[in-house]
Design a protein around this motif. Structure first.
Motif, PDB file in Angstrom:
ATOM      1  N   GLU A 201      -6.048  -0.610   7.438  1.00  0.00           N
ATOM      2  CA  GLU A 201      -6.559  -1.479   6.377  1.00  0.00           C
ATOM      3  C   GLU A 201      -7.119  -2.750   6.991  1.00  0.00           C
ATOM      4  O   GLU A 201      -6.534  -3.307   7.917  1.00  0.00           O
ATOM      5  CB  GLU A 201      -5.443  -1.848   5.396  1.00  0.00           C
ATOM      6  CG  GLU A 201      -4.934  -0.675   4.599  1.00  0.00           C
ATOM      7  CD  GLU A 201      -3.915  -1.041   3.548  1.00  0.00           C
ATOM      8  OE1 GLU A 201      -3.634  -0.195   2.694  1.00  0.00           O
ATOM      9  OE2 GLU A 201      -3.393  -2.189   3.556  1.00  0.00           O
ATOM     10  N   ASP A 202      -8.228  -3.197   6.449  1.00  0.00           N
ATOM     11  CA  ASP A 202      -8.827  -4.478   6.803  1.00  0.00           C
ATOM     12  C   ASP A 202      -8.980  -5.265   5.512  1.00  0.00           C
ATOM     13  O   ASP A 202      -9.447  -4.716   4.501  1.00  0.00           O
ATOM     14  CB  ASP A 202     -10.208  -4.289   7.443  1.00  0.00           C
ATOM     15  CG  ASP A 202     -10.113  -3.682   8.830  1.00  0.00           C
ATOM     16  OD1 ASP A 202      -9.534  -4.325   9.714  1.00  0.00           O
ATOM     17  OD2 ASP A 202     -10.618  -2.550   9.013  1.00  0.00           O
ATOM     18  N   VAL A 203      -8.589  -6.540   5.547  1.00  0.00           N
ATOM     19  CA  VAL A 203      -8.674  -7.396   4.366  1.00  0.00           C
ATOM     20  C   VAL A 203      -9.570  -8.586   4.689  1.00  0.00           C
ATOM     21  O   VAL A 203      -9.403  -9.231   5.732  1.00  0.00           O
ATOM     22  CB  VAL A 203      -7.275  -7.898   3.929  1.00  0.00           C
ATOM     23  CG1 VAL A 203      -7.392  -8.776   2.687  1.00  0.00           C
ATOM     24  CG2 VAL A 203      -6.346  -6.723   3.676  1.00  0.00           C
TER      25      VAL A 203
ATOM     26  N   GLU B 243      -7.772  -5.105 -10.302  1.00  0.00           N
ATOM     27  CA  GLU B 243      -8.523  -4.672  -9.126  1.00  0.00           C
ATOM     28  C   GLU B 243      -9.545  -3.616  -9.502  1.00  0.00           C
ATOM     29  O   GLU B 243      -9.387  -2.894 -10.479  1.00  0.00           O
ATOM     30  CB  GLU B 243      -7.624  -4.171  -8.000  1.00  0.00           C
ATOM     31  CG  GLU B 243      -6.882  -2.904  -8.255  1.00  0.00           C
ATOM     32  CD  GLU B 243      -5.965  -2.509  -7.095  1.00  0.00           C
ATOM     33  OE1 GLU B 243      -6.051  -1.346  -6.674  1.00  0.00           O
ATOM     34  OE2 GLU B 243      -5.170  -3.348  -6.626  1.00  0.00           O
TER      35      GLU B 243
ATOM     36  N   TYR C 261       2.756  -6.552   3.683  1.00  0.00           N
ATOM     37  CA  TYR C 261       2.788  -5.513   4.709  1.00  0.00           C
ATOM     38  C   TYR C 261       4.137  -5.558   5.401  1.00  0.00           C
ATOM     39  O   TYR C 261       4.559  -6.596   5.883  1.00  0.00           O
ATOM     40  CB  TYR C 261       1.675  -5.736   5.739  1.00  0.00           C
ATOM     41  CG  TYR C 261       0.309  -5.544   5.127  1.00  0.00           C
ATOM     42  CD1 TYR C 261      -0.269  -4.296   5.085  1.00  0.00           C
ATOM     43  CD2 TYR C 261      -0.375  -6.602   4.541  1.00  0.00           C
ATOM     44  CE1 TYR C 261      -1.508  -4.081   4.515  1.00  0.00           C
ATOM     45  CE2 TYR C 261      -1.614  -6.411   3.963  1.00  0.00           C
ATOM     46  CZ  TYR C 261      -2.178  -5.151   3.954  1.00  0.00           C
ATOM     47  OH  TYR C 261      -3.394  -4.956   3.365  1.00  0.00           O
TER      48      TYR C 261
ATOM     49  N   SER D  56       0.808  -1.225   0.000  1.00  0.00           N
ATOM     50  CA  SER D  56       0.000   0.000   0.000  1.00  0.00           C
ATOM     51  C   SER D  56       0.834   1.265   0.000  1.00  0.00           C
ATOM     52  O   SER D  56       0.356   2.325  -0.396  1.00  0.00           O
ATOM     53  CB  SER D  56      -0.914   0.010   1.225  1.00  0.00           C
ATOM     54  OG  SER D  56      -1.830  -1.042   1.155  1.00  0.00           O
TER      55      SER D  56
ATOM     56  N   LEU E 198     -10.253 -10.845  -2.871  1.00  0.00           N
ATOM     57  CA  LEU E 198      -9.831 -10.182  -1.649  1.00  0.00           C
ATOM     58  C   LEU E 198     -10.466  -8.801  -1.647  1.00  0.00           C
ATOM     59  O   LEU E 198     -10.515  -8.140  -2.685  1.00  0.00           O
ATOM     60  CB  LEU E 198      -8.315 -10.041  -1.591  1.00  0.00           C
ATOM     61  CG  LEU E 198      -7.511 -11.326  -1.547  1.00  0.00           C
ATOM     62  CD1 LEU E 198      -6.015 -11.017  -1.608  1.00  0.00           C
ATOM     63  CD2 LEU E 198      -7.849 -12.120  -0.298  1.00  0.00           C
ATOM     64  N   CYS E 199     -10.949  -8.378  -0.499  1.00  0.00           N
ATOM     65  CA  CYS E 199     -11.565  -7.062  -0.360  1.00  0.00           C
ATOM     66  C   CYS E 199     -10.773  -6.285   0.685  1.00  0.00           C
ATOM     67  O   CYS E 199     -10.635  -6.733   1.825  1.00  0.00           O
ATOM     68  CB  CYS E 199     -13.016  -7.190   0.079  1.00  0.00           C
ATOM     69  SG  CYS E 199     -14.011  -8.134  -1.089  1.00  0.00           S
ATOM     70  N   LEU E 200     -10.241  -5.159   0.278  1.00  0.00           N
ATOM     71  CA  LEU E 200      -9.459  -4.327   1.173  1.00  0.00           C
ATOM     72  C   LEU E 200     -10.232  -3.041   1.455  1.00  0.00           C
ATOM     73  O   LEU E 200     -10.663  -2.366   0.521  1.00  0.00           O
ATOM     74  CB  LEU E 200      -8.110  -4.006   0.526  1.00  0.00           C
ATOM     75  CG  LEU E 200      -7.101  -3.263   1.393  1.00  0.00           C
ATOM     76  CD1 LEU E 200      -5.701  -3.760   1.103  1.00  0.00           C
ATOM     77  CD2 LEU E 200      -7.183  -1.769   1.172  1.00  0.00           C
ATOM     78  N   GLU E 201     -10.445  -2.764   2.728  1.00  0.00           N
ATOM     79  CA  GLU E 201     -11.019  -1.491   3.169  1.00  0.00           C
ATOM     80  C   GLU E 201      -9.881  -0.688   3.764  1.00  0.00           C
ATOM     81  O   GLU E 201      -9.207  -1.155   4.677  1.00  0.00           O
ATOM     82  CB  GLU E 201     -12.063  -1.687   4.265  1.00  0.00           C
ATOM     83  CG  GLU E 201     -13.357  -2.258   3.846  1.00  0.00           C
ATOM     84  CD  GLU E 201     -14.319  -2.398   5.020  1.00  0.00           C
ATOM     85  OE1 GLU E 201     -14.034  -1.902   6.141  1.00  0.00           O
ATOM     86  OE2 GLU E 201     -15.360  -3.037   4.820  1.00  0.00           O
ATOM     87  N   ARG E 202      -9.676   0.522   3.253  1.00  0.00           N
ATOM     88  CA  ARG E 202      -8.591   1.371   3.755  1.00  0.00           C
ATOM     89  C   ARG E 202      -9.169   2.725   4.141  1.00  0.00           C
ATOM     90  O   ARG E 202      -9.972   3.289   3.403  1.00  0.00           O
ATOM     91  CB  ARG E 202      -7.539   1.567   2.663  1.00  0.00           C
ATOM     92  CG  ARG E 202      -6.434   2.546   3.037  1.00  0.00           C
ATOM     93  CD  ARG E 202      -5.528   2.900   1.863  1.00  0.00           C
ATOM     94  NE  ARG E 202      -4.891   1.721   1.316  1.00  0.00           N
ATOM     95  CZ  ARG E 202      -4.720   1.491   0.014  1.00  0.00           C
ATOM     96  NH1 ARG E 202      -5.132   2.366  -0.889  1.00  0.00           N
ATOM     97  NH2 ARG E 202      -4.135   0.400  -0.406  1.00  0.00           N
TER      98      ARG E 202
ATOM     99  N   LEU F 246      -0.806  -9.614  -1.008  1.00  0.00           N
ATOM    100  CA  LEU F 246      -0.625  -8.350  -0.301  1.00  0.00           C
ATOM    101  C   LEU F 246       0.581  -8.466   0.611  1.00  0.00           C
ATOM    102  O   LEU F 246       0.771  -9.476   1.281  1.00  0.00           O
ATOM    103  CB  LEU F 246      -1.878  -8.034   0.536  1.00  0.00           C
ATOM    104  CG  LEU F 246      -3.183  -7.961  -0.247  1.00  0.00           C
ATOM    105  CD1 LEU F 246      -4.341  -7.685   0.694  1.00  0.00           C
ATOM    106  CD2 LEU F 246      -3.118  -6.924  -1.329  1.00  0.00           C
TER     107      LEU F 246
END
Length: 180
Positions: free
Chosen positions: A121-123, A79, A175, A10, A145-149, A173
């Protein structure tokens, strides 16, 4: 096959692009000998969906500015990225339009006096809906995969929320966190 998946971090998307010319996605892909492009599907003001209202600490239905994009890696969709901004920050700016933003959204936000200091971020993983399968060109049994940032400023106020959907089999992903 995860070993052949695109590895994404990210960090390139949280800083303005050096020199203020290109976009972070294109530069990251080029650094790996690949071609990264994007197509803006929609930009403008919309009522905040519940998840966006939660991330931006707004009421459901409050007005936000959205930029909906399909990101491509070597001409293949990799994406779906929807970036949301509070209307008081983004209405009437380049974030509300479909033109490319010189230096990227992060640079424009900084020019407007809004600089991110913390990111959360939440995945999660799930099966895509029919429209996501079509846009991402995935099979019926391929999960995403769904990423909320959410990006927060120095006063912990939300500046931006991203909802990103990626084919799980084509993405890894990464990190890296600094300790101490």
């Amino acid at each position: 096959m995860v070993s052949d998946a695109w590895i994404s971090s990210s960090m390139p998307y949280l800083r303005p692009v050096e020199g203020g010319q290109g976009d972070a996605w294109g530069e990251e892909a080029a650094a790996h000998g690949r071609r990264g492009t994007q197509r803006i599907l929609h930009a403008g003001e919309v009522p905040a969906p519940a998840v966006v209202a939660r991330l931006l600490r707004l009421e459901n239905g409050d007005t936000v500015v959205v930029r909906r994009r399909i990101m491509y890696l070597d001409e293949q969709p990799c994406e779906l990225t929807d970036s949301y901004y509070p209307a008081h920050i983004a209405a009437g700016t380049g974030l509300a339009g479909t033109a490319k933003i010189r230096g990227g959204a992060v640079a424009l936000l900084a020019e407007l006096g809004h600089v991110g200091h913390r990111v959360r971020e939440d995945v999660t993983a799930r099966m895509p809906d029919a429209q996501q399968r079509e846009l991402l060109r995935t099979g019926a049994e391929e999960p995403v995969l769904c990423l909320e940032r959410v990006v927060l400023d120095g006063n912990e106020r939300p500046l931006q929320a991203d909802l990103i959907t990626m084919p799980a089999q084509r993405q890894r992903l990464r990190y890296e966190l600094r300790m101490g």
